[in-house]
Design a protein around this motif. Structure first.
Motif, PDB file in Angstrom:
ATOM      1  N   LEU A   7      40.958  49.212  53.272  1.00  0.00           N
ATOM      2  CA  LEU A   7      41.038  49.496  51.923  1.00  0.00           C
ATOM      3  C   LEU A   7      39.869  49.424  51.200  1.00  0.00           C
ATOM      4  O   LEU A   7      39.363  48.272  51.195  1.00  0.00           O
ATOM      5  N   ASN A   9      38.287  49.520  47.471  1.00  0.00           N
ATOM      6  CA  ASN A   9      38.501  49.609  46.087  1.00  0.00           C
ATOM      7  C   ASN A   9      37.280  49.592  45.254  1.00  0.00           C
ATOM      8  O   ASN A   9      36.440  48.773  45.060  1.00  0.00           O
ATOM      9  N   THR A  16      47.028  46.731  45.251  1.00  0.00           N
ATOM     10  CA  THR A  16      47.886  47.186  46.468  1.00  0.00           C
ATOM     11  C   THR A  16      48.673  46.263  46.855  1.00  0.00           C
ATOM     12  O   THR A  16      48.316  45.219  47.131  1.00  0.00           O
ATOM     13  N   VAL A  51      45.145  42.393  46.452  1.00  0.00           N
ATOM     14  CA  VAL A  51      45.875  43.022  47.483  1.00  0.00           C
ATOM     15  C   VAL A  51      47.046  41.859  47.754  1.00  0.00           C
ATOM     16  O   VAL A  51      46.656  40.739  47.917  1.00  0.00           O
TER      17      VAL A  51
END
Length: 194
Positions: A7, A9, A16, A51
Motif C-alpha cells: 500500500l 499512499n 485503508t 491504515v
C-alpha cells in the motif's frame, strides 16, 4: 521483494481499512504480509491517513529482513482486536515501524520471532499499546518489543513467557515508556532484563 501486498499512499487522503481479514503464509524481504508506505509529496497532507486492521488473523508470514507480517514507514497504522501469530522477520517478527505512529488495541501477539523485537520493532516512532497480550514471543533483543528512539505507552497489557538474550519482555534504547496497569510475568532473558 516488498510485501505480500503493498500500500503506497501518495496523496494523503485515503484511509485503508482491513476488516475481518486473513493475512497468512506470505513472504517478502520487507513486510511479509503487508507493506505500508506514505510519501509526503508537495500536495499531500503532512499527517498520514490511517491504515486500520480490525478483527484480522495475521499468521505465519515471513520477511527475510524487516517486518515478518507488517512493515510501516511514515505510516499511521491501527491494529484492533486482531491476532498476530507465528510471524517471523529479522527486525520485527510481526511489526516493523520506522518514523510512524502505531496504535494497538485488544490484540494478541503470540509465538512471533525475530532477532530484534519478537513481535514489534519500533524505531523513531510513537506507539500506544492497550489491552493487548504478548505471549511466547522470541528474539535476541526484545522478546516482545524492541524500541529505539521511541515514545511507547503500554496500558492494561500483559507480557508472559517471552524470551530474549536481553529484554525478555521489553528492550528499550533511548526510549520513553509509560507503563500503566500492565503485567510482566515469566519473561526470561539470558543476560539482562527478564
Amino acid at each position: 521483494y516488498i510485501g505480500g501486498s503493498d500500500l503506497f499512499n501518495d496523496n494523503g487522503s485515503i484511509t485503508t481499512a482491513f476488516d475481518t481479514c486473513v493475512i497468512t503464509d506470505n513472504s517478502a524481504a520487507m513486510g511479509g504480509g503487508v507493506h505500508f508506505t506514505y510519501s509526503a509529496n508537495q500536495n499531500a497532507s503532512l499527517v498520514p491517513v490511517p491504515v486500520i486492521l480490525r478483527d484480522c488473523a495475521i499468521t505465519d508470514n515471513t520477511a527475510s529482513e524487516e517486518g515478518g507480517a507488517l512493515y510501516g514507514v511514515r505510516s499511521y497504522v491501527a491494529i484492533k482486536s486482531s491476532q498476530l501469530q507465528g510471524n517471523e522477520g529479522e527486525y520485527g517478527g510481526a511489526v516493523y515501524a520506522i518514523g510512524s505512529l502505531w496504535e494497538v488495541e485488544g490484540s494478541q501477539f503470540t509465538s512471533n520471532t525475530a532477532y530484534f523485537g519478537g513481535s514489534m520493532y519500533l524505531e523513531g516512532s510513537d506507539a500506544v499499546v492497550s489491552d493487548s497480550t504478548f505471549d511466547d514471543n522470541h528474539a535476541s533483543y526484545g522478546g516482545a518489543i524492541y524500541g529505539s528512539s521511541v515514545e511507547l505507552d503500554l496500558i492494561g497489557s500483559t507480557f508472559t513467557g517471552n524470551t530474549a538474550y536481553q529484554g525478555g519482555g521489553l528492550f528499550g534504547f533511548d526510549t520513553i515508556s509509560g507503563i500503566s496497569g500492565s503485567t510482566f510475568q515469566e519473561n526470561t532473558a539470558e543476560e539482562a532484563g527478564g
